[in-house]
Design a protein around this motif. Structure first.
Motif, PDB file in Angstrom:
ATOM      1  N   ARG A  13      11.842  -9.651 -52.998  1.00 10.26           N
ATOM      2  CA  ARG A  13      11.649  -8.224 -52.689  1.00 10.26           C
ATOM      3  C   ARG A  13      11.554  -7.957 -51.195  1.00 10.26           C
ATOM      4  O   ARG A  13      11.840  -6.860 -50.744  1.00 10.26           O
ATOM      5  CB  ARG A  13      10.385  -7.707 -53.364  1.00 10.26           C
ATOM      6  N   ARG A  14      11.150  -8.967 -50.427  1.00 12.75           N
ATOM      7  CA  ARG A  14      10.910  -8.756 -48.999  1.00 12.75           C
ATOM      8  C   ARG A  14      12.021  -9.248 -48.091  1.00 12.75           C
ATOM      9  O   ARG A  14      11.998  -8.970 -46.894  1.00 12.75           O
ATOM     10  CB  ARG A  14       9.598  -9.423 -48.606  1.00 12.75           C
ATOM     11  N   LEU A  15      12.958  -9.982 -48.641  1.00 11.74           N
ATOM     12  CA  LEU A  15      14.052 -10.508 -47.821  1.00 11.74           C
ATOM     13  C   LEU A  15      15.067  -9.427 -47.479  1.00 11.74           C
ATOM     14  O   LEU A  15      15.281  -8.495 -48.263  1.00 11.74           O
ATOM     15  CB  LEU A  15      14.784 -11.625 -48.575  1.00 11.74           C
ATOM     16  N   PRO A  16      15.752  -9.589 -46.338  1.00 13.07           N
ATOM     17  CA  PRO A  16      16.891  -8.712 -46.038  1.00 13.07           C
ATOM     18  C   PRO A  16      18.014  -8.940 -47.062  1.00 13.07           C
ATOM     19  O   PRO A  16      18.016  -9.943 -47.792  1.00 13.07           O
ATOM     20  CB  PRO A  16      17.331  -9.158 -44.641  1.00 13.07           C
ATOM     21  N   ASP A  17      18.974  -8.043 -47.093  1.00 12.56           N
ATOM     22  CA  ASP A  17      20.011  -8.051 -48.134  1.00 12.56           C
ATOM     23  C   ASP A  17      20.723  -9.384 -48.323  1.00 12.56           C
ATOM     24  O   ASP A  17      20.771  -9.907 -49.430  1.00 12.56           O
ATOM     25  CB  ASP A  17      21.052  -6.964 -47.854  1.00 12.56           C
ATOM     26  N   ARG A  18      21.322  -9.913 -47.272  1.00 11.95           N
ATOM     27  CA  ARG A  18      22.141 -11.119 -47.432  1.00 11.95           C
ATOM     28  C   ARG A  18      21.328 -12.321 -47.925  1.00 11.95           C
ATOM     29  O   ARG A  18      21.731 -12.983 -48.893  1.00 11.95           O
ATOM     30  CB  ARG A  18      22.871 -11.443 -46.139  1.00 11.95           C
ATOM     31  N   PRO A  19      20.203 -12.646 -47.289  1.00 10.54           N
ATOM     32  CA  PRO A  19      19.412 -13.773 -47.824  1.00 10.54           C
ATOM     33  C   PRO A  19      18.890 -13.510 -49.235  1.00 10.54           C
ATOM     34  O   PRO A  19      18.784 -14.427 -50.045  1.00 10.54           O
ATOM     35  CB  PRO A  19      18.249 -13.911 -46.836  1.00 10.54           C
ATOM     36  N   ARG A  20      18.581 -12.250 -49.554  1.00 10.44           N
ATOM     37  CA  ARG A  20      18.111 -11.914 -50.902  1.00 10.44           C
ATOM     38  C   ARG A  20      19.184 -12.236 -51.935  1.00 10.44           C
ATOM     39  O   ARG A  20      18.895 -12.792 -52.993  1.00 10.44           O
ATOM     40  CB  ARG A  20      17.729 -10.447 -50.990  1.00 10.44           C
ATOM     41  N   VAL A  21      20.409 -11.891 -51.630  1.00 11.86           N
ATOM     42  CA  VAL A  21      21.509 -12.160 -52.566  1.00 11.86           C
ATOM     43  C   VAL A  21      21.703 -13.665 -52.738  1.00 11.86           C
ATOM     44  O   VAL A  21      21.850 -14.165 -53.854  1.00 11.86           O
ATOM     45  CB  VAL A  21      22.812 -11.484 -52.082  1.00 11.86           C
ATOM     46  N   GLU A  22      21.687 -14.404 -51.630  1.00 15.12           N
ATOM     47  CA  GLU A  22      21.874 -15.862 -51.700  1.00 15.12           C
ATOM     48  C   GLU A  22      20.765 -16.530 -52.517  1.00 15.12           C
ATOM     49  O   GLU A  22      21.039 -17.342 -53.402  1.00 15.12           O
ATOM     50  CB  GLU A  22      21.932 -16.444 -50.294  1.00 15.12           C
ATOM     51  N   LEU A  23      19.520 -16.192 -52.216  1.00 18.49           N
ATOM     52  CA  LEU A  23      18.407 -16.769 -52.969  1.00 18.49           C
ATOM     53  C   LEU A  23      18.425 -16.269 -54.412  1.00 18.49           C
ATOM     54  O   LEU A  23      18.146 -17.029 -55.342  1.00 18.49           O
ATOM     55  CB  LEU A  23      17.071 -16.433 -52.307  1.00 18.49           C
ATOM     56  N   GLY A  24      18.790 -15.024 -54.605  1.00 15.72           N
ATOM     57  CA  GLY A  24      18.857 -14.460 -55.947  1.00 15.72           C
ATOM     58  C   GLY A  24      19.799 -15.215 -56.871  1.00 15.72           C
ATOM     59  O   GLY A  24      19.510 -15.402 -58.050  1.00 15.72           O
ATOM     60  N   HIS A  25      20.926 -15.676 -56.328  1.00 13.46           N
ATOM     61  CA  HIS A  25      21.868 -16.464 -57.137  1.00 13.46           C
ATOM     62  C   HIS A  25      21.235 -17.780 -57.578  1.00 13.46           C
ATOM     63  O   HIS A  25      21.395 -18.202 -58.725  1.00 13.46           O
ATOM     64  CB  HIS A  25      23.147 -16.752 -56.358  1.00 13.46           C
TER      65      HIS A  25
END
Length: 66
Positions: A13-25
């Motif tokens: 929830r706190r990460l910026p967009d690009r790292p959030r997407v990478e970690l989300g995968h």
């Protein structure tokens, strides 16, 4: 596992967009494995303090289903 997944959700929830997407995968891949090894808890709504989180509504055998 549940506490670790709580922490991952907070980080996502706190990460910026690009790292959030990478970690989300990566988290989605791990979530799929947890779903395969656990069962729905029909009483989770009454037991858990955060029953809105899907990983808190699962029953695991022994070491969190692992």
């Amino acid at each position: 596992m549940r506490h670790a997944r709580d922490v991952l959700e907070l980080v996502l929830r706190r990460l910026p967009d690009r790292p959030r997407v990478e970690l989300g995968h990566r988290v989605a891949f791990l979530d799929a494995g947890y779903l395969r090894r656990t069962l729905p808890d029909p009483f989770a709504r009454h037991r858990q303090w955060r029953s809105d989180l899907w990983w808190r509504r699962r029953l695991a055998d022994g070491e969190e289903g692992g």
